[in-house]
Design a protein around this motif. Sequence first.
Motif, mmCIF file in Angstrom:
data_model
loop_
_atom_site.group_PDB
_atom_site.id
_atom_site.type_symbol
_atom_site.label_atom_id
_atom_site.label_comp_id
_atom_site.label_asym_id
_atom_site.label_seq_id
_atom_site.Cartn_x
_atom_site.Cartn_y
_atom_site.Cartn_z
ATOM 1 N N VAL A 229 25.948 -111.845 -9.455
ATOM 2 C CA VAL A 229 24.730 -111.416 -10.091
ATOM 3 C C VAL A 229 24.301 -112.380 -11.013
ATOM 4 N N SER A 230 22.806 -112.406 -11.543
ATOM 5 C CA SER A 230 22.126 -113.587 -12.309
ATOM 6 C C SER A 230 22.785 -113.406 -13.790
ATOM 7 N N ASP A 231 22.678 -114.405 -14.472
ATOM 8 C CA ASP A 231 22.992 -114.312 -16.031
ATOM 9 C C ASP A 231 22.340 -113.137 -16.761
ATOM 10 N N ASP A 232 21.079 -113.145 -16.287
ATOM 11 C CA ASP A 232 20.324 -111.962 -17.106
ATOM 12 C C ASP A 232 20.755 -110.558 -16.912
ATOM 13 N N THR A 233 21.301 -110.412 -15.574
ATOM 14 C CA THR A 233 21.819 -109.337 -15.391
ATOM 15 C C THR A 233 23.184 -108.926 -16.106
ATOM 16 N N VAL A 234 23.762 -109.859 -16.267
ATOM 17 C CA VAL A 234 25.215 -109.862 -16.948
ATOM 18 C C VAL A 234 24.759 -109.595 -18.579
ATOM 19 N N TYR A 235 23.833 -110.189 -19.103
ATOM 20 C CA TYR A 235 23.421 -110.019 -20.602
ATOM 21 C C TYR A 235 23.013 -108.435 -20.667
ATOM 22 N N THR A 236 22.304 -108.012 -19.715
ATOM 23 C CA THR A 236 21.798 -106.635 -19.650
ATOM 24 C C THR A 236 22.924 -105.616 -19.439
ATOM 25 N N LEU A 237 24.172 -105.946 -18.684
ATOM 26 C CA LEU A 237 25.127 -105.141 -18.763
ATOM 27 C C LEU A 237 25.928 -105.125 -20.020
ATOM 28 N N ILE A 238 26.043 -106.456 -20.719
ATOM 29 C CA ILE A 238 26.991 -106.363 -21.939
ATOM 30 C C ILE A 238 26.174 -105.509 -22.819
ATOM 31 N N LYS A 239 24.818 -105.683 -22.956
ATOM 32 C CA LYS A 239 24.165 -104.916 -24.002
ATOM 33 C C LYS A 239 24.185 -103.336 -23.650
ATOM 34 N N ARG A 240 23.842 -102.961 -22.548
ATOM 35 C CA ARG A 240 23.791 -101.547 -22.026
ATOM 36 C C ARG A 240 25.125 -100.851 -22.105
ATOM 37 N N ASP A 241 26.087 -101.533 -21.669
ATOM 38 C CA ASP A 241 27.346 -100.813 -21.565
ATOM 39 C C ASP A 241 28.330 -101.067 -22.685
ATOM 40 N N HIS A 242 27.694 -101.981 -23.731
ATOM 41 C CA HIS A 242 28.357 -102.195 -24.992
ATOM 42 C C HIS A 242 29.745 -103.026 -24.698
ATOM 43 N N ILE A 243 29.659 -104.090 -23.722
ATOM 44 C CA ILE A 243 30.872 -104.965 -23.425
ATOM 45 C C ILE A 243 31.402 -105.710 -24.482
#
Length: 101
Positions: free
Chosen positions: A7-21
């Motif tokens: 996936v893209s870097d943007d998707t990773v940042y979204t996942l980190i923020k959304r899922d509180h990783i």
Amino acid sequence: MADLLGVSDDTVYTLIKRDHIETFEVDTWMRIRKDVFEAWYKTQTKYRTQADRERDAELEAASMTMPEMARLLLITRKEVYNILGSPKRKVARSNRVANMK
């Protein structure tokens, strides 16, 4: 993480923020501990690693969907589901599981 999941870097940042990783920084690089990533990965079903995508492709190649089975047998999907859900089928499935142990 982006390369691993394809996936893209943007998707990773979204996942980190959304899922509180949980993340931390080394120099200016955002990092995720492997155990934290693995725990997150086990709790979700949307994103797949390359290894998992390859296993999925092997399973797909060695199997068929219910609609494909119905077309092959010239019956409806409902009939396929009835056949696979019949008590006779459940006995065969449980015997197979018992033999695998």
